[in-house]
Design a protein around this motif. Sequence first.
Motif: not given
Length: 562
Positions: A387-412
């Motif tokens: 269940h864990s492995v299949i879910t990881s692949f099924a939602h792989g496009n969103h992996a880590g998305r919550i943390i990425s959205d919370l991270e402050r984007a570095p200056a260019d």
Amino acid sequence: MAMHLRYVIVGVHSMDGRPYELYISLDDLAPLWSGTSGWENEAPLRAALVSLELVFLLIADTARDARAAAPRDERMSRLWSGAVAQIRLLGDVLASTPPPTTLPPGAPSRATNLHVLADLAHHTTKLGVPTRLVRQWADTYDATCADVPFLLGLEPAIDALRAAHGLPERRPRTDVPTLPYDAWAAPLAVAALFQRRTFNAEDRLFASTHQGVECWMFLTLRALAAAESAANLRDWLAGARSIQQAACIVSSLAEAILILETMVLSDYHPLRVRLRDASGAQSRQFASALAAARRLFQRLDADRAERGTSLLTIYRRPEIHRDEHAFFEALTTLENRLSLFLFNHYKLAVRVLGTESLGSLGVEVQTLVDHFVKPLYPDLDRARYRHSVITSFAHGNHAGRIISDLERAPADPPPAPPPAALDTSRMRAAVAAYFDAMRDMDLDRWVRLFATNGAIESPEGSRPFRGHHGLRVFFRNFMKVFERGVVVTERAVRIDAREGRAEVDWQLDVRHQGIPISYTGTERFSFSPAGEIVRVTVLDDPRDIARQMLSGAERVACPLEE
């Protein structure tokens, strides 16, 4: 003590349980749990009250303990906390079916060992029991029994204890009958058993703690028997409730045995030597609880197999398989509580004996770790992993998305000067080495191809794994999920030496737990001027992998979320 852990692997059917049973006077203790009224809750209530009487005796014994090294305050606090926990567990028994109206009238207890605690408070100020602990226990008792349509018979003794500590009186209940406490709890008989242990104070603590465990294991077995009866009728929800009740008891016991942490080792070790051949690992009731727990899984597992429903389907579609899912979740909770009980015994053994010692039945303490961590239900464990492995692949496009959205984007960063064109053959060699390391599952060789700040984003849009540590985490996951023998077919390789970039279209043919999986994608590489890989972006659809991990029946029963 340490040898409880052996149950998980070898069982105890071949063990001689008599030394342990003789030590805790089980032949005289167990008959105290026998019911005579025909009320289904009389026997478990008797066992619970006997255990409570043992705690009263231990509290009094601790209050009188004048040993300089004895942690009297700590032991006292833990004993009262255990008494509070027992009252709360007792509430589960009291809240079920009421006693029959034909039960002969009882009377308030005249013999309960709780009276001893009131006497201690009256006659000594140096020893005695802290008032705050008395208040907590008495308030818990009142709250637990407030809606019960009868009195246990402890109420006058509790009132006397309150008065001895200057606590306010409670309003007595006169509209409900009283149970025959002294006949059912047998406080005089319990006190006689307690006084048999005369070697030292640790003798009484050690024996009484195990006697209390046996009392509550009796209730655990009754709860598991009720679960088996419900399972035989395919009433999985009722079975789950009974399993949860058993799990609550075992959880409380896992905490209760830690009272043995308060033993003074210089007093316990002489007792331990004299107790050779007697071990809590010989408890037949605990062995029976493990056997019942296994049978409960086998009952539902056979039923779902007859219906052609996989364990994974039950986990992935709990709204459809609500009752079965609740039953399996209750079993998992029970498994965790049993493991906690065993783990606490292991830690006690280490605390008392050290990791290099042999337990009382001749097994090295340290080797027991490998035993109790093994799952009680391997099939459920494998289903959860799937269940864990299949879910990881099924939602792989969103992996880590919550943390990425919370991270402050570095200056260019400031624009870098155009790099000098890299050597095309060097880039091709790096790409080839990258896929060769995947084929060989060579973690170190794969990571060394990256710059120290290198990253992989797999799939595109997920949170990247950064740095060599993050890259190792990514590749270890790859190695864990897929078996050796990875086949990588590089369909097209495009090199842009001036920009330091490359693209590779590929096909991977892999196996996961024997299931063949084939999928395609594109890998985009960015290189540093030194020819190290700076970033890899993977363009694929991980849901395609997840779909192939499902059987044909599972794809119908629990399709992937779109």
